[in-house]
Design an enzyme around this catalytic site. Sequence first.
Site, PDB file in Angstrom:
ATOM      1  N   ASP A 194     -39.271   8.634  13.437  1.00  0.00           N
ATOM      2  CA  ASP A 194     -40.394   9.290  12.409  1.00  0.00           C
ATOM      3  C   ASP A 194     -40.043  11.127  12.253  1.00  0.00           C
ATOM      4  O   ASP A 194     -39.467  11.580  12.950  1.00  0.00           O
ATOM      5  CB  ASP A 194     -41.765   9.227  13.128  1.00  0.00           C
ATOM      6  N   LEU A 212     -21.624  -0.222  23.746  1.00  0.00           N
ATOM      7  CA  LEU A 212     -23.025  -0.209  23.136  1.00  0.00           C
ATOM      8  C   LEU A 212     -23.246  -1.068  22.169  1.00  0.00           C
ATOM      9  O   LEU A 212     -22.407  -1.429  21.267  1.00  0.00           O
ATOM     10  CB  LEU A 212     -23.084   1.183  22.547  1.00  0.00           C
ATOM     11  N   HIS A 233     -34.703  11.184   4.561  1.00  0.00           N
ATOM     12  CA  HIS A 233     -33.894   9.783   5.127  1.00  0.00           C
ATOM     13  C   HIS A 233     -32.481  10.089   5.186  1.00  0.00           C
ATOM     14  O   HIS A 233     -31.954   9.392   5.945  1.00  0.00           O
ATOM     15  CB  HIS A 233     -34.254   8.639   4.061  1.00  0.00           C
TER      16      HIS A 233
HETATM   17  C1  V07 Z   1     -32.341   4.458   7.721  1.00  0.00           C
HETATM   18  C2  V07 Z   1     -32.328   6.699   8.500  1.00  0.00           C
HETATM   19  C3  V07 Z   1     -32.820   6.850   9.730  1.00  0.00           C
HETATM   20  C4  V07 Z   1     -34.270   7.322   9.773  1.00  0.00           C
HETATM   21  C5  V07 Z   1     -35.231   6.132   9.541  1.00  0.00           C
HETATM   22  C6  V07 Z   1     -35.432   5.836   8.144  1.00  0.00           C
HETATM   23  C7  V07 Z   1     -34.144   5.883   7.214  1.00  0.00           C
HETATM   24  C8  V07 Z   1     -29.417   3.757   9.429  1.00  0.00           C
HETATM   25  C9  V07 Z   1     -29.668   2.479   8.848  1.00  0.00           C
HETATM   26  C10 V07 Z   1     -28.839   1.488   9.180  1.00  0.00           C
HETATM   27  C11 V07 Z   1     -29.320   0.334   8.955  1.00  0.00           C
HETATM   28  C12 V07 Z   1     -28.668  -0.976   9.457  1.00  0.00           C
HETATM   29  C13 V07 Z   1     -27.265  -0.976   9.747  1.00  0.00           C
HETATM   30  C14 V07 Z   1     -26.622   0.285   9.721  1.00  0.00           C
HETATM   31  C15 V07 Z   1     -27.550   1.415   9.445  1.00  0.00           C
HETATM   32  C16 V07 Z   1     -30.749   2.427   8.279  1.00  0.00           C
HETATM   33  C17 V07 Z   1     -32.632   2.087   6.809  1.00  0.00           C
HETATM   34  C18 V07 Z   1     -33.195   3.252   6.923  1.00  0.00           C
HETATM   35  C19 V07 Z   1     -33.293   1.120   6.111  1.00  0.00           C
HETATM   36  F1  V07 Z   1     -26.504  -1.813   9.889  1.00  0.00           F
HETATM   37  N1  V07 Z   1     -30.415   4.780   8.903  1.00  0.00           N
HETATM   38  N2  V07 Z   1     -31.272   4.023   8.244  1.00  0.00           N
HETATM   39  N3  V07 Z   1     -31.440   1.662   7.699  1.00  0.00           N
HETATM   40  N4  V07 Z   1     -33.057   5.503   7.603  1.00  0.00           N
END
Ligand code: V07
Length: 250
Positions: free
Chosen positions: A25, A136, A42
């Site tokens: 968050d 991991l 983000h």
């Molecule tokens: C998202 C970055 C981290 C903070 C929280 C909100 C935004 C990495 C992924 C991701 C998801 C699946 C995957 C590889 C990477 C991600 C979303 C949002 C929707 F296989 N960060 N991140 N996906 N944020």
Amino acid sequence: MFGWKKQKRTDSEKELPEHIAIIMDGNGRYAKQKNKPRVNGHYEGMQNVKRITRHASDLGIKYLTLYAFSTENWSRPKSEVNYLMKLPGDFLGTFLPELIEKNVRVGTIGNFDALPIHTRKAVQQAVDKTSRNTGLNLIFALNYGGRDELIQAFRTMAHDVENGDLDPEDITAEMVDHHLMTCTIPDPEMLIRTSGEYRLSNFLLWQSSYSELFFTETLWPEFTTEELDQMISQYRKRERRFGGLNKEEE
Ligand code: V07
């Protein structure tokens, strides 16, 4: 999705948590503080996922579950949702080779089918390419909601009762476990939430029943490996009690 069963750990492994779950968050607030658009927060949050993943892998953590997108996040502005849905592809485009090199296995929990096709494709490709890795387990909660997950489990069990395949008296905690999306993943020993909010917000409701909870004011893009190390060493010092039963007495 995960091909092995839950295992009891040996004494030598007890020190380190096996599973850490994180509510990442404070990305929007980080951007606001810097007078930048929310999506910039983000993006920086996504960069930090790489650093924390690298560190968890180096430490020998077996499971890292990250709350990337909740079922409630759909109510955000459409442009923000569209941006978020591009992040998995962005992340994997630059980081998948390193994940493969580090023997990391990518997985997901949540309602995958409701995600845009480009998001699904990017994630599915990473899941497939890392499916035989043994280091991991990096699990992204995407379109995940703890209540939805439980409702789905209860529906399946109710159908089994209706069909005469299940006696309601035989419903146990283990059976509920088996019906969750995390059925092959051990419960998290540690659950971390950044950005000074003190709520679970529908994340791993059933699974976090006995988790040690860690809260920090630090915003997710600024959460460091050092702070994670501090939390882990605190976790190691805390006496873990399961309803009065000491771990050593189990
Ligand atoms: C998202 C970055 C981290 C903070 C929280 C909100 C935004 C990495 C992924 C991701 C998801 C699946 C995957 C590889 C990477 C991600 C979303 C949002 C929707 F296989 N960060 N991140 N996906 N944020």
